[in-house]
Write an enzyme that holds these catalytic residues in place. Structure first.
Site, short mmCIF file in Angstrom:
data_model
loop_
_atom_site.label_atom_id
_atom_site.label_comp_id
_atom_site.label_asym_id
_atom_site.label_seq_id
_atom_site.Cartn_x
_atom_site.Cartn_y
_atom_site.Cartn_z
N ILE A 50 6.83 2.26 8.04
CA ILE A 50 7.81 1.19 8.27
C ILE A 50 9.23 1.75 8.15
O ILE A 50 10.09 1.49 9.00
CB ILE A 50 7.58 0.03 7.27
CG1 ILE A 50 6.25 -0.67 7.57
CG2 ILE A 50 8.75 -0.96 7.31
CD1 ILE A 50 5.77 -1.59 6.47
N ILE B 58 0.74 4.41 2.42
CA ILE B 58 1.15 5.05 3.67
C ILE B 58 2.04 4.10 4.48
O ILE B 58 3.02 4.53 5.09
CB ILE B 58 -0.07 5.47 4.50
CG1 ILE B 58 -0.89 6.52 3.75
CG2 ILE B 58 0.35 6.01 5.87
CD1 ILE B 58 -2.23 6.83 4.37
N CYS B 59 1.71 2.82 4.47
CA CYS B 59 2.41 1.83 5.30
C CYS B 59 3.93 1.85 5.12
O CYS B 59 4.66 1.84 6.11
CB CYS B 59 1.85 0.43 5.04
SG CYS B 59 0.08 0.32 5.39
N PRO B 60 4.46 1.88 3.88
CA PRO B 60 5.92 1.88 3.77
C PRO B 60 6.56 3.14 4.35
O PRO B 60 7.69 3.09 4.85
CB PRO B 60 6.19 1.75 2.27
CG PRO B 60 4.92 2.14 1.60
CD PRO B 60 3.81 1.82 2.57
N THR C 241 0.85 -1.18 0.00
CA THR C 241 0.00 0.00 0.00
C THR C 241 0.89 1.24 0.00
O THR C 241 2.08 1.15 -0.27
CB THR C 241 -0.94 -0.01 1.22
OG1 THR C 241 -0.15 -0.11 2.41
CG2 THR C 241 -1.93 -1.16 1.15
#
Length: 184
Positions: free
Chosen positions: A56, A51-53, A49
């Site tokens: 992370i 936003i997730c990276p 997806t």
């Protein structure tokens, strides 16, 4: 949702820690894997997806600072270990992330924590700071569309580890509140 003072739930999940295909199965991590250490367990909704990276990679940029504070960083989503592995292998920056990614594909841990989004049944953007005794000391949950601030999580960890009263916007090295001085 579990909250401050609650015991973090027991878990036994597969984890992907790098981009090497395991000989057999991925390693398993449990709530006892890092006994005696602080833990940051943060969830993101889905792999592959947008936003997730960013989150992370921002937590990874601070991984050594968390380690300096005797805190293990664990990322998690409701995706499988193979999806985690594929995502890490699809991007060099994600492949280099230092901390393990837990695969909560049965949604047992996210359900026990009470962080499943109602419509999509994916994990909310939730973060938990857990003390060495397994007690939740910080909880943060964001809407799926809003990334969180890893520096704020680190600031809260610093404050919790002082065992002192820390005012608004306090940072490590600043004075804490001395109650005796305040009431005098």
């Amino acid at each position: 949702m579990l909250t401050i003072g609650d015991k973090f739930p027991a878990f036994n999940l597969k984890a992907v820690s790098n981009t090497d295909l395991p000989d057999g199965d991925f390693e398993r991590l449990t709530d006892q894997s890092f006994s005696g250490k602080w833990k940051l367990v943060f969830f993101w909704p889905k792999d592959f997806t947008f936003i997730c990276p960013t989150e992370i990679l921002a937590f990874d940029a601070l991984a050594d600072e968390f380690a300096d504070r005797d805190c293990v960083v664990l990322g998690a989503s409701t995706d499988t270990d193979f999806v985690h592995f594929a995502w890490r292998n699809s991007r060099e920056d994600l492949g280099a992330v230092k901390f393990p990614w837990l695969a909560d594909n049965k949604k047992e841990l996210s359900s026990a924590l009470g962080i499943l989004e109602k419509d999509e049944a994916v994990a909310l953007r939730a973060s938990f700071l857990v003390d060495p005794d397994g007690i939740i000391r910080m909880v943060q949950a964001n809407d799926l569309s809003v990334g969180r601030n890893p520096e704020e999580v680190l600031r809260v960890l610093d404050a919790l580890q002082t065992d002192e009263l820390c005012p608004c916007n306090w940072h490590s090295g600043e004075e804490t509140i001395d109650v005796a001085k305040e009431v005098a």
